[in-house]
Design a protein around this motif. Structure first.
Motif, PDB file in Angstrom:
ATOM      1  N   ARG A   1     -38.825  47.906 -13.472  1.00 25.76           N
ATOM      2  CA  ARG A   1     -40.225  47.558 -13.210  1.00 25.76           C
ATOM      3  C   ARG A   1     -40.358  46.149 -12.645  1.00 25.76           C
ATOM      4  NH1 ARG A   1     -44.920  46.083 -16.593  1.00 25.76           N
ATOM      5  NH2 ARG A   1     -43.480  45.522 -18.255  1.00 25.76           N
TER       6      ARG A   1
ATOM      7  N   LEU B   1     -39.821  47.387  -0.536  1.00 25.51           N
ATOM      8  CA  LEU B   1     -40.171  47.587  -1.935  1.00 25.51           C
ATOM      9  C   LEU B   1     -41.673  47.786  -2.095  1.00 25.51           C
ATOM     10  CD1 LEU B   1     -37.876  44.930  -3.662  1.00 25.51           C
ATOM     11  CD2 LEU B   1     -37.636  47.418  -3.774  1.00 25.51           C
TER      12      LEU B   1
ATOM     13  N   ASP C   1     -33.197  53.356  -3.505  1.00 25.33           N
ATOM     14  CA  ASP C   1     -34.285  54.123  -4.115  1.00 25.33           C
ATOM     15  C   ASP C   1     -33.966  54.464  -5.567  1.00 25.33           C
ATOM     16  OD1 ASP C   1     -35.732  54.070  -1.805  1.00 25.33           O
ATOM     17  OD2 ASP C   1     -35.184  56.072  -1.148  1.00 25.33           O
ATOM     18  N   HIS C   2     -32.740  54.902  -5.814  1.00 26.30           N
ATOM     19  CA  HIS C   2     -32.349  55.253  -7.174  1.00 26.30           C
ATOM     20  C   HIS C   2     -32.313  54.014  -8.061  1.00 26.30           C
ATOM     21  CE1 HIS C   2     -30.358  57.327 -10.462  1.00 26.30           C
ATOM     22  NE2 HIS C   2     -29.446  56.361 -10.480  1.00 26.30           N
TER      23      HIS C   2
ATOM     24  N   TYR D   1     -44.215  48.238  -5.203  1.00 22.97           N
ATOM     25  CA  TYR D   1     -44.094  46.953  -5.894  1.00 22.97           C
ATOM     26  C   TYR D   1     -45.128  45.957  -5.374  1.00 22.97           C
ATOM     27  CZ  TYR D   1     -39.633  48.033  -8.163  1.00 22.97           C
ATOM     28  OH  TYR D   1     -38.656  48.574  -8.954  1.00 22.97           O
TER      29      TYR D   1
ATOM     30  N   GLU E   1     -31.303  51.296   4.999  1.00 24.99           N
ATOM     31  CA  GLU E   1     -31.000  51.383   3.569  1.00 24.99           C
ATOM     32  C   GLU E   1     -29.680  50.678   3.274  1.00 24.99           C
ATOM     33  OE1 GLU E   1     -32.192  52.879  -0.243  1.00 24.99           O
ATOM     34  OE2 GLU E   1     -33.150  52.534   1.653  1.00 24.99           O
TER      35      GLU E   1
ATOM     36  N   ALA F   1     -45.457  47.149 -11.299  1.00 17.83           N
ATOM     37  CA  ALA F   1     -44.128  46.908 -10.724  1.00 17.83           C
ATOM     38  C   ALA F   1     -44.174  45.639  -9.886  1.00 17.83           C
ATOM     39  CB  ALA F   1     -43.702  48.095  -9.868  1.00 17.83           C
TER      40      ALA F   1
ATOM     41  N   ARG G   1     -42.592  51.361   0.226  1.00 18.57           N
ATOM     42  CA  ARG G   1     -41.990  52.635  -0.176  1.00 18.57           C
ATOM     43  C   ARG G   1     -41.997  52.847  -1.686  1.00 18.57           C
ATOM     44  NH1 ARG G   1     -38.096  50.914   3.546  1.00 18.57           N
ATOM     45  NH2 ARG G   1     -36.522  50.636   1.911  1.00 18.57           N
ATOM     46  N   HIS G   2     -42.077  51.746  -2.447  1.00 18.12           N
ATOM     47  CA  HIS G   2     -41.929  51.884  -3.895  1.00 18.12           C
ATOM     48  C   HIS G   2     -43.108  51.332  -4.695  1.00 18.12           C
ATOM     49  CE1 HIS G   2     -37.806  53.151  -3.168  1.00 18.12           C
ATOM     50  NE2 HIS G   2     -37.668  52.117  -2.385  1.00 18.12           N
TER      51      HIS G   2
ATOM     52  N   VAL H   1     -34.004  51.080  -7.788  1.00 18.87           N
ATOM     53  CA  VAL H   1     -35.284  50.469  -8.131  1.00 18.87           C
ATOM     54  C   VAL H   1     -36.113  51.362  -9.040  1.00 18.87           C
ATOM     55  CG1 VAL H   1     -35.328  49.141  -5.994  1.00 18.87           C
ATOM     56  CG2 VAL H   1     -36.486  51.352  -6.071  1.00 18.87           C
ATOM     57  N   ALA H   2     -35.839  52.657  -9.035  1.00 18.36           N
ATOM     58  CA  ALA H   2     -36.597  53.551  -9.915  1.00 18.36           C
ATOM     59  C   ALA H   2     -36.365  53.227 -11.384  1.00 18.36           C
ATOM     60  CB  ALA H   2     -36.208  55.003  -9.639  1.00 18.36           C
TER      61      ALA H   2
END
Length: 201
Positions: free
Chosen positions: A11, A30, A4-5, A36, A177, A63, A33-34, A7-8
């Motif tokens: 982009r 991805l 998580d950290h 993309y 994870e 992203a 949750r994020h 991929v933040a």
């Protein structure tokens, strides 16, 4: 560092790994949750400009996570055909374009033993199984070289509980994870499994 950290900070993520690694669950995570947009690059590379489809993907908005095979061409091309359709200069140019898009490569790894069991379960030939160790070494070499031009995140798959290798999560399953390592400076060079002359034909 957790994923998580990691991929933040990026982009653009270009996701690659040896035959047999589990990329689908990572890409699904991805997206879910994020946020993309996940796309898969075509394995058919244009003869005159094989990196063009990858550069075109970088023109998409937002992203972006790409299930890619450009590094795979650098590794498996010499192993299976004696040469790569992608030159190192082209790969370096693409890596720099990825970095300019706030991007990184994601190197998904697993142990040789895990890959052997997975590929054997899928009916891989003896020749495919024999090249696993050389392919793992080739990916390590390729990513350590590309790290001179763009960040590289290494995601290590964990063995299944009980000690046996996991056949790999399904396309829609959530993955645990994974640990992530990051490097953006050159690592000690790993000897390529392919003769130097074969890489530059």
């Amino acid at each position: 560092m957790n994923l998580d950290h990691a991929v933040a900070q990026h982009r653009t993520l270009i996701v690659e790994g040896c035959d047999g690694v589990g990329r689908d669950a990572l890409l699904t995570g991805l997206a879910r949750r994020h946020g993309y947009t996940v796309t898969r690059a075509s394995p058919d590379l244009p003869h005159l400009d094989p990196v063009r489809p990858y550069r075109e993907l970088l023109q998409l908005d937002g992203a972006l996570a790409v299930d890619a095979g450009l590094v795979g061409e650098l590794v498996y091309g010499p192993l299976r055909r004696g040469h790569s359709r992608v030159t190192w200069i082209q790969a370096f140019d693409f890596a720099e374009a990825v970095a300019e898009r706030d991007g990184a490569f994601v190197h998904v790894t697993a142990t040789v033993q895990v890959l052997e069991v997975r590929l054997a379960a899928r009916g891989a030939s003896a020749a495919d199984l024999a090249e696993i160790d050389a392919a793992v070494t080739g990916y390590d070499h390729a990513f350590s070289t590309l790290a001179e031009h763009a960040p590289v995140l290494t995601v290590e798959e964990r063995p299944a509980p009980g000690g046996g290798p996991d056949p790999g999560p399904g396309r829609d399953e959530a993955a645990p994870e994974p640990p992530v390592a990051s490097f953006a400076r050159p690592l000690p060079r790993i000897r390529s499994p392919v003769p130097h002359c074969a890489q530059h034909r």
